[in-house]
Design a protein around this motif. Structure first.
Motif, mmCIF file in Angstrom:
data_model
loop_
_atom_site.group_PDB
_atom_site.id
_atom_site.type_symbol
_atom_site.label_atom_id
_atom_site.label_comp_id
_atom_site.label_asym_id
_atom_site.label_seq_id
_atom_site.Cartn_x
_atom_site.Cartn_y
_atom_site.Cartn_z
ATOM 1 N N ALA A 128 0.828 -1.206 0.000
ATOM 2 C CA ALA A 128 0.000 0.000 0.000
ATOM 3 C C ALA A 128 0.864 1.259 0.000
ATOM 4 C CB ALA A 128 -0.938 0.002 1.207
ATOM 5 N N GLN A 129 1.944 1.249 0.767
ATOM 6 C CA GLN A 129 2.841 2.403 0.796
ATOM 7 C C GLN A 129 3.578 2.565 -0.533
ATOM 8 O OE1 GLN A 129 4.815 0.950 4.390
ATOM 9 N NE2 GLN A 129 4.258 2.855 5.454
ATOM 10 N N VAL A 130 3.924 1.445 -1.136
ATOM 11 C CA VAL A 130 4.560 1.504 -2.452
ATOM 12 C C VAL A 130 3.620 2.134 -3.466
ATOM 13 C CG1 VAL A 130 5.413 0.112 -4.373
ATOM 14 C CG2 VAL A 130 6.131 -0.423 -2.037
ATOM 15 N N ALA A 132 1.175 4.200 -2.891
ATOM 16 C CA ALA A 132 1.035 5.624 -2.583
ATOM 17 C C ALA A 132 2.246 6.420 -3.067
ATOM 18 C CB ALA A 132 0.837 5.816 -1.085
ATOM 19 N N ALA A 133 3.428 5.840 -2.939
ATOM 20 C CA ALA A 133 4.640 6.520 -3.413
ATOM 21 C C ALA A 133 4.606 6.671 -4.930
ATOM 22 C CB ALA A 133 5.875 5.743 -2.970
ATOM 23 N N TYR A 134 4.230 5.612 -5.622
ATOM 24 C CA TYR A 134 4.068 5.695 -7.071
ATOM 25 C C TYR A 134 3.067 6.800 -7.433
ATOM 26 C CZ TYR A 134 6.366 1.547 -9.243
ATOM 27 O OH TYR A 134 7.249 0.632 -9.776
ATOM 28 N N GLU A 135 1.942 6.838 -6.718
ATOM 29 C CA GLU A 135 0.894 7.816 -7.026
ATOM 30 C C GLU A 135 1.407 9.244 -6.860
ATOM 31 O OE1 GLU A 135 -2.994 5.096 -5.750
ATOM 32 O OE2 GLU A 135 -2.072 6.473 -4.299
ATOM 33 N N GLU A 136 2.197 9.475 -5.830
ATOM 34 C CA GLU A 136 2.759 10.808 -5.618
ATOM 35 C C GLU A 136 3.625 11.221 -6.808
ATOM 36 O OE1 GLU A 136 6.021 13.113 -2.771
ATOM 37 O OE2 GLU A 136 5.373 11.082 -2.250
ATOM 38 N N GLN A 137 4.484 10.321 -7.257
ATOM 39 C CA GLN A 137 5.380 10.656 -8.360
ATOM 40 C C GLN A 137 4.624 10.755 -9.691
ATOM 41 O OE1 GLN A 137 9.158 8.771 -8.627
ATOM 42 N NE2 GLN A 137 9.461 8.667 -6.408
ATOM 43 N N LEU A 138 3.619 9.913 -9.878
ATOM 44 C CA LEU A 138 2.800 9.990 -11.079
ATOM 45 C C LEU A 138 2.119 11.352 -11.168
ATOM 46 C CD1 LEU A 138 1.526 8.610 -13.577
ATOM 47 C CD2 LEU A 138 -0.260 7.720 -12.046
ATOM 48 N N SER A 159 8.738 -5.917 -1.220
ATOM 49 C CA SER A 159 7.516 -6.109 -0.427
ATOM 50 C C SER A 159 6.498 -7.049 -1.062
ATOM 51 C CB SER A 159 6.845 -4.755 -0.166
ATOM 52 O OG SER A 159 6.462 -4.139 -1.382
ATOM 53 N N ALA A 160 6.463 -7.139 -2.374
ATOM 54 C CA ALA A 160 5.467 -7.983 -3.039
ATOM 55 C C ALA A 160 5.751 -9.453 -2.764
ATOM 56 C CB ALA A 160 5.449 -7.717 -4.537
ATOM 57 N N ARG A 161 4.719 -10.197 -2.487
ATOM 58 C CA ARG A 161 4.863 -11.613 -2.159
ATOM 59 C C ARG A 161 4.335 -12.540 -3.244
ATOM 60 N NH1 ARG A 161 8.072 -9.750 0.314
ATOM 61 N NH2 ARG A 161 8.267 -9.440 2.574
ATOM 62 N N SER A 162 3.781 -11.978 -4.314
ATOM 63 C CA SER A 162 3.222 -12.812 -5.369
ATOM 64 C C SER A 162 3.101 -11.995 -6.649
ATOM 65 C CB SER A 162 1.838 -13.326 -4.966
ATOM 66 O OG SER A 162 0.921 -12.247 -4.899
ATOM 67 N N PRO A 163 2.996 -12.657 -7.792
ATOM 68 C CA PRO A 163 2.745 -11.922 -9.035
ATOM 69 C C PRO A 163 1.453 -11.115 -8.967
ATOM 70 C CG PRO A 163 3.431 -14.170 -9.515
ATOM 71 C CD PRO A 163 3.209 -14.101 -8.032
ATOM 72 N N GLU A 164 0.467 -11.624 -8.246
ATOM 73 C CA GLU A 164 -0.819 -10.928 -8.163
ATOM 74 C C GLU A 164 -0.681 -9.549 -7.522
ATOM 75 O OE1 GLU A 164 -1.305 -14.985 -9.051
ATOM 76 O OE2 GLU A 164 -0.312 -14.119 -7.283
ATOM 77 N N GLU A 165 0.269 -9.403 -6.588
ATOM 78 C CA GLU A 165 0.454 -8.087 -5.979
ATOM 79 C C GLU A 165 1.052 -7.098 -6.973
ATOM 80 O OE1 GLU A 165 0.755 -8.181 -1.313
ATOM 81 O OE2 GLU A 165 2.468 -9.287 -2.174
#
Length: 384
Positions: A128-130, A132-138, A159-165
């Motif tokens: 979720a924090q990742v 949000a960080a992407y969204e800020e830069q976008l 942080s991602a634990r699966s391809p789905e994330e």
């Protein structure tokens, strides 16, 4: 010009006669048959009293002047990417300022620009924090009027634990993007922290996840930038892209053949090597506009040896050679890099880069390049 004594890795020196006649590479219009971006380096402030751990100190005027040089030759600028030492000396506050300044300059001169969107304001965080960080830069990139390039994220890889994330994060970002973006897949040879991106160290499995994201939102993907240094894989991937989605090669080992293409298609370009090769690359691609593939290859094929040298392992330190050549070519007054990265390549490596670039005629003033090379060799203990 006097000959130079250039050091070799075995401790010997060789006598090198500098080239006297550079290539004549006049500014020109943007190529029509391919979209071509140069990922551009940043120029450090050589007078800043900083350490490798200090915030980046940038010479803004010299940095923007180099971008004007690329635009004058018809190239697009890929801004705030790994060539600009993103995550290797260029911190997020400096990257944000770089994006804002370069986007304004592009608007002023009519240059094409696309800017890196990442998560480097984070050192760690959950998905979720990742996001949000992407969204800020976008938001910053789109607000500046530039096309976004969604870069691979170290924080997401951690942080991602699966391809789905991965699919979830990129789906959220593509839904929010106001227009088509470029997706960037940077391999671990460029950044070891990105090993296993898209949820698997198996590149075939990772490719399927990557294609799943694109297939679900083809209207929001202008293209993909692939930096895996695997020409076969890139060709196979671009043949599976939905109609209208471009492949921008990021392969600094095989770019002539990938840009030239085959009977089933071709790659556009978004390349770090087009920083030092910019004018020559633009002329070569304009030959493709005339349907002259032989002229294109005749111009670009001889540059591959230099590119392979600059990008040799550890590949992530190619930026040192890029900035070194910019200094020799007269685009900046010094060989200093943010984060002290000028120390990341050996003197024999730099000497070979000079020899190859000079042999190609890349230096507008060969005498100046030779004088600067002589000064570096002398201060490093190789008497001339």
């Amino acid at each position: 010009m006097r000959p130079l004594l250039l050091p070799r890795p075995d401790g010997t020196t060789v006598r090198y006669e500098p080239r006297a006649d550079p290539l004549s590479l006049a500014p020109g219009p943007a190529p029509l048959s391919r979209t071509v971006f140069s990922a551009a380096h940043v120029v450090a402030d050589p007078y800043a009293d900083v350490s490798p751990d200090s915030p980046a100190a940038v010479d803004w005027e010299a940095t923007l002047a180099f971008r004007r040089h690329l635009w004058a030759h018809g190239l697009g600028v890929a801004e705030a990417m790994d060539t600009a030492q993103r995550g290797m000396g260029l911190d997020w506050p400096a990257a944000a300022e770089l994006i804002t300044r370069s986007a304004a300059e592009a608007k002023a001169v009519g240059g094409r620009i696309a800017c890196g969107v990442g998560t480097d304001q984070l050192t760690s965080g959950d998905v979720a924090q990742v996001t949000a960080a992407y969204e800020e830069q976008l938001g910053l990139v789109e607000g500046a009027g530039a096309q976004p390039i969604l870069m691979a994220s170290r924080a997401l890889a951690a942080s991602a634990r699966s391809p789905e994330e991965y699919v979830s994060v990129y789906t959220d970002l593509l839904r929010q993007a106001s227009g088509p973006v470029i997706l960037h897949w940077l391999g671990p040879m460029f950044d070891p922290a990105l090993d296993g991106y898209w949820g698997s160290t198996d590149l075939d499995a990772a490719t399927e996840t990557f294609l799943e994201v694109i297939a679900a939102h083809p209207d929001k993907v202008d293209g993909i930038k692939v930096s895996l240094l695997d020409a076969r894989r890139e060709v196979e991937l671009r043949r599976r892209l939905p109609d209208g989605v471009r492949c921008y090669t990021g392969d600094d080992f095989h770019y002539p053949e990938l840009i030239a293409g085959d009977e089933q298609g071709f790659s556009h370009a978004l390349l770090g090597i087009f920083d030092p090769l910019g004018p020559l690359a633009a002329r070569a691609v304009r030959a493709l506009d005339e349907g002259d593939t032989d002229a294109f290859r005749a111009l670009l094929d001889p540059t591959v040896e230099l590119s392979r040298h600059l990008f040799e392992a550890p590949t992530r330190f190619y930026k040192t050679g890029v900035v070194f050549l910019a200094w020799l070519a007269g685009h900046q007054s010094h060989f200093t890099m943010v984060g002290g990265l000028q120390s990341a390549r050996s003197l024999p490596h730099l000497a070979r880069a000079y020899e190859l670039a000079d042999g190609l005629g890349l230096f507008p003033d060969p005498a100046r390049a030779a004088a600067r090379m002589t000064s570096l060799l002398t201060v490093q203990g190789v008497p001339q």
